[in-house]
Design an enzyme around this catalytic site. Structure first.
Site, PDB file in Angstrom:
ATOM      1  N   ASP A 169       7.986 -10.070  12.662  1.00  0.00           N
ATOM      2  CA  ASP A 169       7.395 -10.596  11.271  1.00  0.00           C
ATOM      3  C   ASP A 169       6.239 -11.652  11.876  1.00  0.00           C
ATOM      4  OD1 ASP A 169       8.601 -11.345   8.102  1.00  0.00           O
ATOM      5  OD2 ASP A 169       6.921 -12.260   9.024  1.00  0.00           O
ATOM      6  N   ASP A 174       2.006  -8.577  13.697  1.00  0.00           N
ATOM      7  CA  ASP A 174       1.191  -8.263  12.705  1.00  0.00           C
ATOM      8  C   ASP A 174       1.160  -6.780  12.565  1.00  0.00           C
ATOM      9  OD1 ASP A 174      -0.820  -7.735  11.030  1.00  0.00           O
ATOM     10  OD2 ASP A 174      -2.263  -8.884  11.662  1.00  0.00           O
ATOM     11  N   VAL A 175       1.885  -6.243  11.346  1.00  0.00           N
ATOM     12  CA  VAL A 175       2.006  -4.792  11.361  1.00  0.00           C
ATOM     13  C   VAL A 175       0.968  -3.967  11.427  1.00  0.00           C
ATOM     14  CG1 VAL A 175       4.253  -4.874  10.326  1.00  0.00           C
ATOM     15  CG2 VAL A 175       2.088  -4.858   8.945  1.00  0.00           C
ATOM     16  N   TYR A 221      -1.918  -2.230  -4.797  1.00  0.00           N
ATOM     17  CA  TYR A 221      -0.570  -2.016  -4.501  1.00  0.00           C
ATOM     18  C   TYR A 221       0.022  -1.060  -4.909  1.00  0.00           C
ATOM     19  CZ  TYR A 221       4.528  -3.781  -4.050  1.00  0.00           C
ATOM     20  OH  TYR A 221       5.799  -4.117  -3.579  1.00  0.00           O
ATOM     21  N   LYS A 253       1.791   1.764  -2.123  1.00  0.00           N
ATOM     22  CA  LYS A 253       3.043   2.228  -2.284  1.00  0.00           C
ATOM     23  C   LYS A 253       3.066   3.693  -2.467  1.00  0.00           C
ATOM     24  CE  LYS A 253       4.938  -1.862  -1.431  1.00  0.00           C
ATOM     25  NZ  LYS A 253       5.713  -1.889   0.167  1.00  0.00           N
TER      26      LYS A 253
HETATM   27  N1  NAD Z   1      10.209  -8.549  -4.201  1.00  0.00           N
HETATM   28  C1  NAD Z   1      10.194  -7.331  -4.894  1.00  0.00           C
HETATM   29  O1  NAD Z   1      10.028  -7.497  -6.280  1.00  0.00           O
HETATM   30  C2  NAD Z   1       9.722  -6.002  -4.321  1.00  0.00           C
HETATM   31  C3  NAD Z   1       9.685  -4.997  -5.257  1.00  0.00           C
HETATM   32  C4  NAD Z   1       9.332  -3.737  -4.756  1.00  0.00           C
HETATM   33  C5  NAD Z   1       9.102  -3.778  -3.422  1.00  0.00           C
HETATM   34  N2  NAD Z   1       8.901  -4.688  -2.743  1.00  0.00           N
HETATM   35  C6  NAD Z   1       8.777  -4.545  -1.157  1.00  0.00           C
HETATM   36  O2  NAD Z   1       9.762  -5.067  -0.360  1.00  0.00           O
HETATM   37  C7  NAD Z   1       9.205  -5.440   0.746  1.00  0.00           C
HETATM   38  C8  NAD Z   1       9.730  -6.759   1.072  1.00  0.00           C
HETATM   39  O3  NAD Z   1       9.086  -7.632   0.354  1.00  0.00           O
HETATM   40  P1  NAD Z   1       9.912  -9.033  -0.112  1.00  0.00           P
HETATM   41  O4  NAD Z   1      10.312  -8.960  -1.547  1.00  0.00           O
HETATM   42  O5  NAD Z   1      11.210  -8.925   0.648  1.00  0.00           O
HETATM   43  O6  NAD Z   1       9.078  -9.972   0.162  1.00  0.00           O
HETATM   44  P2  NAD Z   1       8.777 -11.341   1.186  1.00  0.00           P
HETATM   45  O7  NAD Z   1       7.478 -11.943   0.912  1.00  0.00           O
HETATM   46  O8  NAD Z   1       9.880 -12.298   0.991  1.00  0.00           O
HETATM   47  O9  NAD Z   1       8.914 -10.934   2.613  1.00  0.00           O
HETATM   48  C9  NAD Z   1       7.826  -9.981   2.970  1.00  0.00           C
HETATM   49  C10 NAD Z   1       7.602 -10.350   4.800  1.00  0.00           C
HETATM   50  O10 NAD Z   1       6.570  -9.628   5.223  1.00  0.00           O
HETATM   51  C11 NAD Z   1       6.111 -10.272   6.007  1.00  0.00           C
HETATM   52  N3  NAD Z   1       4.510 -10.010   6.219  1.00  0.00           N
HETATM   53  C12 NAD Z   1       3.538  -9.728   5.262  1.00  0.00           C
HETATM   54  N4  NAD Z   1       2.382  -9.428   6.079  1.00  0.00           N
HETATM   55  C13 NAD Z   1       3.052  -9.127   7.387  1.00  0.00           C
HETATM   56  C14 NAD Z   1       2.041  -8.405   8.288  1.00  0.00           C
HETATM   57  N5  NAD Z   1       0.860  -8.246   8.190  1.00  0.00           N
HETATM   58  N6  NAD Z   1       2.756  -8.341   9.594  1.00  0.00           N
HETATM   59  C15 NAD Z   1       3.986  -8.637   9.611  1.00  0.00           C
HETATM   60  N7  NAD Z   1       5.000  -9.085   8.763  1.00  0.00           N
HETATM   61  C16 NAD Z   1       4.083  -9.408   7.703  1.00  0.00           C
HETATM   62  C17 NAD Z   1       6.065 -11.809   5.532  1.00  0.00           C
HETATM   63  O11 NAD Z   1       5.835 -12.850   6.427  1.00  0.00           O
HETATM   64  C18 NAD Z   1       7.303 -12.129   4.876  1.00  0.00           C
HETATM   65  O12 NAD Z   1       8.344 -12.343   5.841  1.00  0.00           O
HETATM   66  C19 NAD Z   1       7.937  -5.463   0.790  1.00  0.00           C
HETATM   67  O13 NAD Z   1       7.383  -4.067   1.135  1.00  0.00           O
HETATM   68  C20 NAD Z   1       7.562  -5.308  -0.874  1.00  0.00           C
HETATM   69  O14 NAD Z   1       6.290  -4.806  -1.101  1.00  0.00           O
HETATM   70  C21 NAD Z   1       9.388  -6.087  -3.343  1.00  0.00           C
END
Ligand code: NAD
Ligand code: NAD
Lengths: 256, 252
Positions: free
Chosen positions: B37, B60-61, B152, B156
């Site tokens: 992360d 950083d992804v 977004y 996705k």
């Molecule tokens: N929470 C929701 O409602 C929801 C719904 C649908 C999909 N998602 C997807 O689920 C996944 C996880 O989301 P979440 O809700 O756990 O969010 P979150 O913000 O809690 O976690 C996301 C993590 O990704 C990390 N991150 C962001 N950009 C990065 C980068 N460039 N390099 C490395 N790390 C990076 C952040 O530091 C964070 O720890 C995401 O892909 C999100 O789009 C979330």
């Protein structure tokens, strides 16, 4: 010229070749004033050619200024320009080739929608209110997978979903602008040149055609008809939809 | 028997939300979790909490070199790689009219390019370990559009079809590597926290989002993590290239 689209103005990106050229011809056939916005000029093509790179925002700005300046209105935008980007797969695709394909196929359509809306919202003496139709060419690669080109597949999935977001946004704003995606199966256009070079045109075409339940590849005009329908008021209740024209390819299984 | 015994799983976005909850499950089920992360503070704290079965690597992804180090670190520390979860992502609100090209590219780079690079870099290591499972987090907004999340949605949608491409490539190459996408509804994580505290009309942001789901509530991160666990484990060995929806009925 008279016709269903008489008085309307259409931009067709990538309109110098293949699906774009067929779409441009059919739109013009219904009386639209067509602007062919492409990197290359099709010498004997339909409509007015404007040199354009869909991946460049500057190019979109000047294209829109040119069209509104000279034609006074914008009704139809067909975001058709696209590249296959070669055959690189999930292991061989480089970041550079990924970015190049996204810049044209995904960012190019994003910009195309953004500037289409700007143009279509404008009213004038002969266009009383905001109105328009945006047609984005995705692919069956935006619906189902293929082991083939990775960057292309991702870009077409992006176009599929961004088209829905655009459709819903325009509906919400009551712009009277529709937006749909088109998902062609194999169409006999120069995008297949690498395969034609490897297999020969007739043999290659028969081979790809045999993969389609309908037993043949599409001709560009098959897709041009779909574009014409989506561009015209005949599809006035259709927005955010995925229009599949693939000879049955994504429908299911055949006897074997 | 633990469901992921001795399986090594690399989790991007493992420091928070769905990724963090998945890391906890991986360790609970006997596996090793490599949290990758860009949030070092949160990532190191969680790795410390999970003990010897976890490792944090900064990532950083969007950077291919970073992915290569993360994969190498996983193999070096735990002796192989059997699973990859692409959970890193950003949730951004914008419409076709207000999104800039720079913002469109940023969102697509993190969510789509980042997922692609994870798949690309992990495949050789998964292959070397005898095969494995890749899970990519898309969203319900990879299935349906949203007027307020244009970039977004595009990112996705890209993850959705990219997943099928990776699945079919690996199948064709007989790598014994599967790849599936997960499509969560609104899940109560830091990502959507800003939305929950806004007011929408006369309701709270939370109520507004809850009402979107026929089940009448938000999802919990562990509910998505449970689906991810199934996909990472050998319970799902005939599933590949598919879309797994976890959305409280939202898309029904
Ligand atoms: N929470 C929701 O409602 C929801 C719904 C649908 C999909 N998602 C997807 O689920 C996944 C996880 O989301 P979440 O809700 O756990 O969010 P979150 O913000 O809690 O976690 C996301 C993590 O990704 C990390 N991150 C962001 N950009 C990065 C980068 N460039 N390099 C490395 N790390 C990076 C952040 O530091 C964070 O720890 C995401 O892909 C999100 O789009 C979330
Ligand atoms: N032919 C098929 O089987 C098929 C199947 C599914 C989808 N598609 C899609 O249909 C669309 C049209 O493809 P086609 O088969 O007619 O291809 P084509 O190669 O015949 O035509 C594409 C046109 O786009 C133009 N172009 C390329 N990059 C451009 C740029 N940056 N700016 C402006 N113009 C640019 C080219 O100059 C060309 O005239 C593409 O988006 C393609 O992905 C084609």
């Amino acid at each position: 010229m008279s016709g269903e689209l008489s008085g309307q103005v259409a931009i067709v990106t990538g309109g110098a070749s293949g699906i774009g050229a067929a779409s441009a011809a059919l739109l013009a056939g219904q009386g639209a004033r067509v602007i062919v916005a492409d990197l290359q000029d099709a010498k004997d093509g339909t409509g007015r050619f404007v040199s354009h790179d869909v991946a460049s925002e500057e190019s979109w700005k000047s294209l829109l200024a040119d069209v509104l300046g000279r034609e006074g209105r914008l009704d139809i935008v067909v975001n058709n320009a696209g590249i296959s980007g070669g055959f690189a797969n999930a292991e061989t695709t480089t970041v550079e080739s990924w970015q190049h394909v996204q810049a044209i196929n995904s960012e190019g359509v994003f910009l195309g929608c953004k500037y289409a809306i700007q143009g279509m919202k404008k009213s004038g003496p002969d266009k009383p209110a905001s109105k328009g139709s945006i047609v984005n060419i995705s692919s069956i690669a935006g619906l189902i997978g293929s082991a083939g080109p990775t960057a292309y597949t991702a870009s077409k999935g992006a176009v599929r979903l961004l088209s829905k977001s655009v459709a819903l946004y325009c509906a919400e704003q009551r712009y009277n602008i529709r937006c749909n995606s088109v998902h062609p199966g194999g169409v006999d256009t120069p995008i297949f040149n690498p395969l034609w070079q490897a297999m020969g045109h007739e043999q290659g075409k028969a081979f790809v055609g045999s993969r389609h339940p309908i037993g043949r590849m599409a001709e560009p005009v098959d897709l041009g008809e779909v574009v014409l329908w989506l561009a015209s008021d005949r599809s006035s209740f259709v927005t955010g939809a995925e229009i599949v024209a693939d000879g049955g390819l994504t429908s299911g299984l055949m006897k074997r | 028997m633990p469901r992921l015994e001795n399986k090594v799983v690399l989790l991007s976005g493992g420091a928070s939300g769905i990724g963090a909850e998945s890391a906890r499950l991986v360790v609970r089920e006997g596996g090793k979790a490599v949290l990758a992360d860009r949030d070092e503070a949160k990532g190191r704290t969680l790795a410390a909490e999970l003990g010897d079965a976890a490792l944090f690597v900064p990532l950083d992804v969007t950077q291919e070199a970073g992915w290569q180090s993360a994969v190498a670190a996983s193999v070096e520390r735990f002796g192989g790689l059997h699973g990859l979860l692409n959970a890193a992502g950003v949730g951004v609100r914008n419409s076709i009219e207000d999104c800039t090209l720079a913002e469109y590219r940023r969102v697509n780079d993190i969510n789509a390019l980042g997922t692609f690079l994870g798949c690309k870099t992990a495949i050789p290591a998964l292959k070397q370990s005898g095969g494995g499972s890749i899970v990519n987090i898309s969203s319900v907004l990879g299935l349906r559009g949203a007027s307020y999340a244009m970039a977004y949605c595009a990112s996705k949608g890209a993850v959705r079809t990219l997943t099928k491409n990776v699945a079919l490539h690996c199948a064709q190459m007989k790598y014994n590597i599967r790849c599936n996408s997960v499509h969560p509804g609104y899940i109560d994580t830091p990502m959507i926290a800003p939305r929950l505290s806004q007011t929408v009309g006369n309701r709270s942001g939370r109520q507004d989002l809850e009402e979107l789901h026929p089940l009448g509530r938000l999802g919990r991160p562990e509910e998505v993590a449970n689906m991810i666990l199934f996909l990472l484990s050998d319970e799902s060995t005939f599933s590949t290239g598919s879309e797994f929806v976890c959305d409280g009925g939202l898309t029904a």
